[in-house]
Design an enzyme around this catalytic site. Sequence first.
Site, PDB file in Angstrom:
ATOM      1  N   LYS A 181      42.831 202.237  -8.926  1.00 61.68           N
ATOM      2  CA  LYS A 181      41.484 202.233  -8.079  1.00 61.68           C
ATOM      3  C   LYS A 181      41.167 200.542  -8.231  1.00 61.68           C
ATOM      4  O   LYS A 181      40.793 200.195  -9.559  1.00 61.68           O
ATOM      5  CB  LYS A 181      40.578 202.779  -8.709  1.00 61.68           C
ATOM      6  N   GLU A 220      43.515 196.756 -21.633  1.00 58.52           N
ATOM      7  CA  GLU A 220      43.439 195.431 -21.519  1.00 58.52           C
ATOM      8  C   GLU A 220      41.855 194.948 -21.598  1.00 58.52           C
ATOM      9  O   GLU A 220      41.415 194.920 -20.527  1.00 58.52           O
ATOM     10  CB  GLU A 220      44.371 194.683 -20.648  1.00 58.52           C
ATOM     11  N   CYS A 268      39.846 187.104 -18.885  1.00 56.36           N
ATOM     12  CA  CYS A 268      39.651 187.571 -20.049  1.00 56.36           C
ATOM     13  C   CYS A 268      40.281 186.757 -21.141  1.00 56.36           C
ATOM     14  O   CYS A 268      39.909 186.776 -22.297  1.00 56.36           O
ATOM     15  CB  CYS A 268      40.408 189.273 -20.234  1.00 56.36           C
ATOM     16  N   GLU A 298      31.507 187.564 -24.663  1.00 53.41           N
ATOM     17  CA  GLU A 298      32.388 187.040 -23.558  1.00 53.41           C
ATOM     18  C   GLU A 298      31.209 186.929 -22.533  1.00 53.41           C
ATOM     19  O   GLU A 298      30.611 187.689 -22.039  1.00 53.41           O
ATOM     20  CB  GLU A 298      33.282 188.165 -23.267  1.00 53.41           C
TER      21      GLU A 298
END
Lengths: 501, 293
Positions: free
Chosen positions: A206, A280, A314, A411
């Site tokens: 997806k 991840e 990331c 983040e």
Amino acid sequence: MENKLKTSKNGSAGSKKAALDFSSGWNYDPSPESKDHIRLEKKYGLFINGEFVKPSSGKYFGTINPANEEHLAQVALAEEKDVNDAVKAARTAYNKVWSKMPAAERGKYLYRIARMIQERSRELAVIESMDGGKPIRESRDVDVPLAAAHFFYYAGWADKLDYAFPNRKVSPLGVAGQIIPWNFPLLMAAWKIAPALAAGNTVVLKPAETTPLTALKLAEIIRDAGLPPGVVNIITGAGKTGASIVNHKDINKIAFTGSTDVGKLIQRAVAGTDKKVTLELGGKAANIIFEDAPLDQAVEGIINGIFFNQGHVCCAGSRLFIQESVAAKVIRKLKARMESLIVGDPLDKNTDIGAINSKMQLEKIREYIGIGKNEGAEFYESSCSIPSKGYFCRPTLFLNASQSHRVVQEEIFGPVLTVQTFRTVEEVIEKANNTPYGLSAGVWTDKGSKIFNMMSKMRAGVVWANTFNKFDPTSPFGGYKESGYGREGGLHGLMGYVNLK
Amino acid sequence: MERIEIQKTYKLYIGGQFPRTESGRYYTLTDKKGKVLANICQGSRKDFRNAVVAARGAFAGWSGRNAYNRSQVLYRIAEMLEGRRSQFEAELILQGETIFAAKKEISLAIDRLVYYAGWCDKYMQVFSSVNPVQSSHFNFSLPEPSGVVAIVAPQESGFAGLISAIAPVIAGGNCCVALASEKKPLSAISFAEVLATSDLPGGVVNILTGNTKELLTHMASHMDVNALVYCGKNKDEIKLARETAANNVKRVFVYDKNWNDPAEQNPYYILDTQEIKTTWHPVENIGTSGAKY
């Protein structure tokens, strides 16, 4: 042509040294990549069992170009029944075809896919930039070639798995459910699909809801490559579709790339099952500049570390640490370099920073910029112009930030860099590792022994020394701590897709 | 008159010390006939947290030891154990083993320590790679210890099982906090005494006794524990452990193995509690003519 190169006028001895002014004198002409050759359907179905089918609910959602908010295509919304169909197709393909096929033949299909990505690379790059907002320079030179390279690399592993794991018997897991993010849509699809297929698994993938188009183009390639129906199924949707995949009883493996929060939800959701998981997740990488570093290269590395792909990375080097003795100099160079960055049309070949991927993400970045200002760090942004339409954000610094600031701890996933200074090696190791994340780190110094010390002390899965944000199919990538577990890429990337006995 | 035997007080092993549980609680271990063998500390959440602090404190030092040194320390544990076979035999017999089974389990445990001692300076060579990237960079990947590992030791194999779970974890440079078998804790504490005299720095291995049900959630949810090794097959416990482990994306490994099988050992157990780190460095491209000669 109007010439306003200020340094040449004012740079003579005795006068105040003027900052380089690139923006007024050196105008780039627009250099847009043509999109005439792009063929987009009005409506995309779900790629299940080798063909595009209508979603069971009949529902579709739109995907837009974040650079101008123009509608690009309608995309099917997969619901639970569609997920069932996709998993069923993957299971049947696994049992009847893929697990029985000689490994070398499996590999040949992957080679074919790699080649067809190369053949259609221009089209894929343009669509990637249109759908996701990333500069064409990056989609053309990084995302698409790396995606092809991933398939090419793992193709060769298919019939060599026994050499990867000494003294073990290798077998596939079965059906892999894979959920990928919007920052590298095609590349992440390649990272997920290639090792899964090479190891003999079948796939239900997806893509993210804001960037489904290149994954659907990949579905066309997979179909055209003649891959047996059901070996790869690509279904579009949002979080709910992803949850149906995660919770599906007939899936053996979940591979997820995305936020740490969602990663934790997934870990909890599969707790009572035998599903194998690789995650991840997020990051907050330290990029560390020592006084003996090649400073101009380091500045390039800082820029690449945080502004590559609008900072939607990331492993972005979002926490800058500069040794105190060179801090003023590095910051001056950094600001000058930031002034030269062109923010604008992702399809323009001169653009350095494209559009923020979605309105939601832009709002999140703005919220963090507000938080940073309130926390007391010194705000600085490039003076560049940004388009009035679409989602854009100027390259931003927070100087004099401290460890406790939320902009240092959390983040942001945008072009926002926090800047801290340090005096000793010991101090910067402490500060750099003092985060729940551990995806990547950068170190800049000309001293070899210092590099190896820093390399071994960083609690992070990837360490870039005198470079940053480099990727390769042969190079394992993945995190320590809350940045997730498992590796993607390289020999180690096979581990997440095999049983070892 | 017959001499009165001095009985041992079985305590916890935390940071190289032998404290009683801070909770002051105990449970009584009896033999088959119901005779009291010992009062065993019923370790608490606080004991576990203290042990994690000790383990974290020891991590930099232990993971920083060179591999040859770690190898020798593990070998030294085996040496110490060999010299105290009779004590362990007696304890295993007290816990219900036959003499034959006890001797066999001890031999296996010692041999397993030697096996993993040998791996200390080899697994990195087996699991590392130099990666031929397209760009002009030198790129390599190698395993590094995950950090602090919580271990729920197997219930049935109280001695060989405990050592099988601990050895690969510390061979790989991690520190651990192990919860011993509730039913068979005697040899776990005696093993702690072996560790204390084996050049193993305090805090590298911490051993608690107590109740799995009570401690499992705390072990799995602790934010400064990087990985959890659960030895057993209780489905509810496994689910609970995995769920709570998600709090800090802890790595969870479930081993349901017959540890008394001599074949149940391999370097992939070491690899489980390792992280792969990849390093990139540019390579300059000058003097290619050198390759002609």
